[in-house]
Design a protein around this motif. Structure first.
Motif, PDB file in Angstrom:
ATOM      1  N   MET A 267      20.100 -21.678 -11.550  1.00 40.54           N
ATOM      2  CA  MET A 267      20.349 -21.623 -10.323  1.00 40.54           C
ATOM      3  C   MET A 267      18.896 -22.033  -9.898  1.00 40.54           C
ATOM      4  O   MET A 267      18.690 -22.725  -8.949  1.00 40.54           O
ATOM      5  CB  MET A 267      19.850 -20.565 -10.179  1.00 40.54           C
ATOM      6  N   GLY A 268      17.621 -21.913 -10.748  1.00 44.21           N
ATOM      7  CA  GLY A 268      16.202 -22.091 -10.263  1.00 44.21           C
ATOM      8  C   GLY A 268      16.265 -23.576  -9.962  1.00 44.21           C
ATOM      9  O   GLY A 268      15.464 -23.957  -9.232  1.00 44.21           O
ATOM     10  N   VAL A 269      17.042 -24.158 -11.150  1.00 45.72           N
ATOM     11  CA  VAL A 269      16.757 -26.139 -11.047  1.00 45.72           C
ATOM     12  C   VAL A 269      17.249 -26.652  -9.929  1.00 45.72           C
ATOM     13  O   VAL A 269      17.497 -26.721  -9.552  1.00 45.72           O
ATOM     14  CB  VAL A 269      17.808 -26.318 -13.040  1.00 45.72           C
ATOM     15  N   GLN A 270      18.113 -25.850  -9.870  1.00 44.45           N
ATOM     16  CA  GLN A 270      19.358 -26.865  -8.560  1.00 44.45           C
ATOM     17  C   GLN A 270      18.753 -25.969  -7.388  1.00 44.45           C
ATOM     18  O   GLN A 270      18.495 -26.465  -6.631  1.00 44.45           O
ATOM     19  CB  GLN A 270      20.636 -25.438  -8.635  1.00 44.45           C
ATOM     20  N   LYS A 271      18.630 -25.180  -7.260  1.00 41.85           N
ATOM     21  CA  LYS A 271      17.364 -24.693  -5.950  1.00 41.85           C
ATOM     22  C   LYS A 271      16.302 -25.874  -5.067  1.00 41.85           C
ATOM     23  O   LYS A 271      15.804 -26.250  -4.537  1.00 41.85           O
ATOM     24  CB  LYS A 271      17.386 -23.425  -6.211  1.00 41.85           C
ATOM     25  N   ILE A 272      15.201 -25.788  -6.465  1.00 39.21           N
ATOM     26  CA  ILE A 272      14.147 -26.537  -6.627  1.00 39.21           C
ATOM     27  C   ILE A 272      14.722 -28.006  -6.341  1.00 39.21           C
ATOM     28  O   ILE A 272      13.950 -28.628  -6.015  1.00 39.21           O
ATOM     29  CB  ILE A 272      13.174 -26.050  -7.620  1.00 39.21           C
ATOM     30  N   ALA A 273      15.734 -28.804  -7.129  1.00 41.45           N
ATOM     31  CA  ALA A 273      15.671 -29.721  -7.255  1.00 41.45           C
ATOM     32  C   ALA A 273      16.244 -30.267  -5.767  1.00 41.45           C
ATOM     33  O   ALA A 273      16.245 -30.675  -4.938  1.00 41.45           O
ATOM     34  CB  ALA A 273      17.389 -29.648  -8.006  1.00 41.45           C
ATOM     35  N   GLN A 274      16.877 -29.207  -5.004  1.00 39.85           N
ATOM     36  CA  GLN A 274      17.199 -29.330  -3.508  1.00 39.85           C
ATOM     37  C   GLN A 274      16.446 -29.569  -2.883  1.00 39.85           C
ATOM     38  O   GLN A 274      16.449 -30.032  -2.078  1.00 39.85           O
ATOM     39  CB  GLN A 274      18.736 -28.140  -3.543  1.00 39.85           C
ATOM     40  N   HIS A 275      15.158 -28.329  -2.809  1.00 40.00           N
ATOM     41  CA  HIS A 275      13.790 -28.481  -1.967  1.00 40.00           C
ATOM     42  C   HIS A 275      13.222 -29.578  -2.053  1.00 40.00           C
ATOM     43  O   HIS A 275      12.669 -30.329  -1.362  1.00 40.00           O
ATOM     44  CB  HIS A 275      13.251 -27.412  -2.172  1.00 40.00           C
ATOM     45  N   ILE A 276      13.345 -30.220  -3.150  1.00 40.57           N
ATOM     46  CA  ILE A 276      12.684 -31.451  -3.871  1.00 40.57           C
ATOM     47  C   ILE A 276      12.854 -32.391  -2.829  1.00 40.57           C
ATOM     48  O   ILE A 276      12.322 -33.583  -2.558  1.00 40.57           O
ATOM     49  CB  ILE A 276      12.376 -31.851  -5.355  1.00 40.57           C
ATOM     50  N   ARG A 277      14.761 -32.174  -2.735  1.00 41.08           N
ATOM     51  CA  ARG A 277      15.086 -33.512  -2.324  1.00 41.08           C
ATOM     52  C   ARG A 277      14.876 -33.733  -0.531  1.00 41.08           C
ATOM     53  O   ARG A 277      14.573 -34.945  -0.314  1.00 41.08           O
ATOM     54  CB  ARG A 277      16.800 -33.853  -2.437  1.00 41.08           C
ATOM     55  N   GLN A 278      14.338 -32.527  -0.654  1.00 41.75           N
ATOM     56  CA  GLN A 278      14.502 -32.177   1.688  1.00 41.75           C
ATOM     57  C   GLN A 278      13.040 -32.115   1.558  1.00 41.75           C
ATOM     58  O   GLN A 278      12.714 -32.569   2.532  1.00 41.75           O
ATOM     59  CB  GLN A 278      15.059 -30.463   1.773  1.00 41.75           C
ATOM     60  N   TYR A 279      12.127 -32.145   0.764  1.00 40.82           N
ATOM     61  CA  TYR A 279      10.254 -31.778   0.947  1.00 40.82           C
ATOM     62  C   TYR A 279      10.533 -33.477   1.910  1.00 40.82           C
ATOM     63  O   TYR A 279      10.415 -34.331   0.820  1.00 40.82           O
ATOM     64  CB  TYR A 279       9.762 -31.726  -0.497  1.00 40.82           C
ATOM     65  N   LYS A 280       9.995 -33.172   2.515  1.00 46.81           N
ATOM     66  CA  LYS A 280       9.449 -34.696   3.384  1.00 46.81           C
ATOM     67  C   LYS A 280       7.930 -34.560   2.912  1.00 46.81           C
ATOM     68  O   LYS A 280       7.088 -35.951   3.356  1.00 46.81           O
ATOM     69  CB  LYS A 280       9.856 -34.946   4.823  1.00 46.81           C
ATOM     70  N   GLY A 281       7.301 -33.921   2.615  1.00 49.49           N
ATOM     71  CA  GLY A 281       5.342 -33.917   3.157  1.00 49.49           C
ATOM     72  C   GLY A 281       5.040 -34.868   1.925  1.00 49.49           C
ATOM     73  O   GLY A 281       5.870 -35.316   0.731  1.00 49.49           O
ATOM     74  N   LYS A 282       4.285 -35.133   1.909  1.00 50.06           N
ATOM     75  CA  LYS A 282       3.026 -36.253   0.593  1.00 50.06           C
ATOM     76  C   LYS A 282       1.889 -35.060   0.264  1.00 50.06           C
ATOM     77  O   LYS A 282       1.209 -35.405  -0.522  1.00 50.06           O
ATOM     78  CB  LYS A 282       2.445 -37.780   1.303  1.00 50.06           C
ATOM     79  N   ASN A 283       2.445 -34.061   0.039  1.00 49.73           N
ATOM     80  CA  ASN A 283       1.164 -33.377  -0.465  1.00 49.73           C
ATOM     81  C   ASN A 283       1.525 -33.484  -1.703  1.00 49.73           C
ATOM     82  O   ASN A 283       2.330 -32.493  -2.399  1.00 49.73           O
ATOM     83  CB  ASN A 283       1.087 -31.617   0.191  1.00 49.73           C
ATOM     84  N   GLU A 284       0.273 -34.068  -2.638  1.00 47.07           N
ATOM     85  CA  GLU A 284       0.378 -33.863  -4.022  1.00 47.07           C
ATOM     86  C   GLU A 284       0.930 -32.635  -4.898  1.00 47.07           C
ATOM     87  O   GLU A 284       1.002 -32.527  -6.024  1.00 47.07           O
ATOM     88  CB  GLU A 284      -0.381 -34.815  -4.577  1.00 47.07           C
ATOM     89  N   VAL A 285      -0.098 -31.913  -4.391  1.00 46.11           N
ATOM     90  CA  VAL A 285       0.027 -30.368  -5.043  1.00 46.11           C
ATOM     91  C   VAL A 285       1.313 -30.098  -5.286  1.00 46.11           C
ATOM     92  O   VAL A 285       1.645 -29.572  -6.196  1.00 46.11           O
ATOM     93  CB  VAL A 285      -1.167 -29.653  -3.829  1.00 46.11           C
ATOM     94  N   VAL A 286       1.777 -29.630  -4.139  1.00 46.63           N
ATOM     95  CA  VAL A 286       3.554 -29.420  -3.455  1.00 46.63           C
ATOM     96  C   VAL A 286       4.128 -30.511  -4.897  1.00 46.63           C
ATOM     97  O   VAL A 286       4.758 -29.163  -5.256  1.00 46.63           O
ATOM     98  CB  VAL A 286       3.570 -29.356  -2.513  1.00 46.63           C
ATOM     99  N   ASN A 287       4.367 -31.450  -4.677  1.00 47.67           N
ATOM    100  CA  ASN A 287       4.750 -32.051  -5.902  1.00 47.67           C
ATOM    101  C   ASN A 287       4.724 -31.563  -6.931  1.00 47.67           C
ATOM    102  O   ASN A 287       5.638 -31.473  -7.856  1.00 47.67           O
ATOM    103  CB  ASN A 287       4.840 -33.101  -5.284  1.00 47.67           C
ATOM    104  N   SER A 288       3.602 -31.770  -7.579  1.00 48.83           N
ATOM    105  CA  SER A 288       2.973 -31.168  -8.723  1.00 48.83           C
ATOM    106  C   SER A 288       3.451 -29.909  -8.769  1.00 48.83           C
ATOM    107  O   SER A 288       3.831 -29.337 -10.160  1.00 48.83           O
ATOM    108  CB  SER A 288       1.136 -31.000  -8.585  1.00 48.83           C
TER     109      SER A 288
END
Length: 61
Positions: A20-41
């Protein structure tokens, strides 16, 4: 079984939770429009950790 505390049952619950955590974080990664590399990392690290947890728990099934 509600009170099943066997290794395999606990591993199954851990796998379900991490999945469930993998699915949720994948969803948030797809929705994230920011360019902050720390957040992406951090998101990638969380995803990798959860996937590693799933693989490790499989040995208890």
């Amino acid at each position: 079984m509600k009170n099943d505390s066997s290794d395999s049952h606990i591993a199954e619950m851990m796998i379900q939770g991490n999945t469930m955590g993998v699915q949720k974080i994948a969803q948030h990664i797809r929705q994230y429009k920011g360019k902050n590399e720390v957040v992406n990392s951090l998101a990638d690290k969380l995803m990798s950790t959860q996937q590693a947890n799933i693989e490790e728990m499989k040995s208890y099934l």
